[in-house]
Design an enzyme around this catalytic site. Sequence first.
Site, PDB file in Angstrom:
ATOM      1  CB  SER A 152      -8.834  -2.046   0.833  1.00  0.00           C
ATOM      2  OG  SER A 152      -9.686  -2.980   1.480  1.00  0.00           O
ATOM      3  CE  LYS A 185      -4.512   0.457   4.507  1.00  0.00           C
ATOM      4  NZ  LYS A 185      -4.297   0.377   5.975  1.00  0.00           N
ATOM      5  CG  ASP A 209     -11.432   2.988   6.857  1.00  0.00           C
ATOM      6  OD1 ASP A 209     -10.445   3.714   6.649  1.00  0.00           O
ATOM      7  OD2 ASP A 209     -11.328   1.798   7.181  1.00  0.00           O
ATOM      8  CD  GLU A 244     -12.977   0.132   3.240  1.00  0.00           C
ATOM      9  OE1 GLU A 244     -11.960   0.419   2.564  1.00  0.00           O
ATOM     10  OE2 GLU A 244     -13.284  -1.030   3.534  1.00  0.00           O
ATOM     11  CG  HIS A 267      -6.891   1.553   1.031  1.00  0.00           C
ATOM     12  ND1 HIS A 267      -5.750   0.855   0.693  1.00  0.00           N
ATOM     13  CD2 HIS A 267      -7.495   0.828   2.005  1.00  0.00           C
ATOM     14  CE1 HIS A 267      -5.679  -0.250   1.403  1.00  0.00           C
ATOM     15  NE2 HIS A 267      -6.722  -0.296   2.213  1.00  0.00           N
ATOM     16  CG  HIS A 291     -10.326  -3.121   6.611  1.00  0.00           C
ATOM     17  ND1 HIS A 291      -9.924  -3.400   7.901  1.00  0.00           N
ATOM     18  CD2 HIS A 291      -9.311  -3.546   5.802  1.00  0.00           C
ATOM     19  CE1 HIS A 291      -8.717  -3.943   7.873  1.00  0.00           C
ATOM     20  NE2 HIS A 291      -8.327  -4.037   6.613  1.00  0.00           N
ATOM     21  CG  ASN A 318      -1.887  -1.159   1.228  1.00  0.00           C
ATOM     22  OD1 ASN A 318      -2.450  -1.504   0.200  1.00  0.00           O
ATOM     23  ND2 ASN A 318      -2.074  -1.771   2.383  1.00  0.00           N
TER      24      ASN A 318
END
Length: 366
Positions: A167, A223, A192, A163, A195, A122, A33
């Site tokens: 991811s 990440k 979230d 998110e 990423h 996640h 990541n």
Amino acid sequence: MWNQLPKESQPEPTIIHTRKLKPRNTGIDFYSNDYLGLVKDKVFLSRIHETLMQHPKSLLGNTGSRLISGNSDVLTSVEGYLAKLHAVDTALLFPSGYTANLALISTLIKKGDTLIVDEFVHRSIMDGYLMSTGTRWKFKHNDMQHLESLLKKSSGRIFIAVESLYSMNGDKAPLAAVIALAKRYKAEVILDEAHALGVFGLGLANQQKIQHEFLAITVTYGKAMGLYGAAILCSHALKNYLVQNASPFIYSTAIPDFHALAVKESYDYLLESSELQERLQNNIVYFQSSGLPLTAESDSPIQIFKVAEGNSLNGLVDQLLAAGLLTYAIWPPTVPLGQECLRISIHADHRMADMDLLIEILKNYA
């Protein structure tokens, strides 16, 4: 339905592919990541080293939880810095994004509340989901009609968890649509940004200037930021509630001051180095122009490749490794059965020659 069973009745997922701990291979990194390439950035490394030289004792542990001996002026100062930079009320540091999400979700949702999560969130959110005592539902990925149907029958305090950049598929949540539904049904939204942070500046919520629409935002530093740790961005009232009630925070040893100082340095470097994001986006465009059957958004560093029927996913990974390309196959239960794929991470420091080699091999499996 599985998500309507009592917690104690929920079956353990079947392990389709045995997970193994393996030594880290050397090669061209298409699986981590490290989207901006900070872990390999010599200038960034020099700045982190200089931070350590200026604060050598910061590397040592803080000796206890934040509520006993583990709090420090450094931690509270960096939390203030994060709040100001992200334009939110306050922040609370955690050792990892996993513990941050676990603390947030498991602590907030009580009996009589309703928690609705995107089915692809996640595992850290899902574990908090399983620990919570309220009514719990999952809505079909990015399906606003399904989300609304669940909101209509929700009761008590209502929470939605999504998110910003997913991811395992490399696509984004329709944040504006989620917020609109939340307002209509008087729900709170938890976001979230693990990423998205770094890849899209300070995250997609900040980029869209909607960070104040969320009850809480989790940002992580392991990440694109090239470090370790996480923070929850929230109101003063929610921070105080977590400090009083969140077991993962109360009973965890505080992170060393060095990690907090390094987080600040990473933000400073990110703000001074916008060319890293430009380079990353250029590489994503180049990779997507290959004509490969990829499933991800046009600006996402996470690209998903599924082998054609009759080809071996493991065979592909082995061939890539033999060519010096480090990739990772995703198997159930991380993804649903039948959705096995190669998760490819594009980085800002990838050379075109590296991507050309990857593309050449992938075309034999398309």
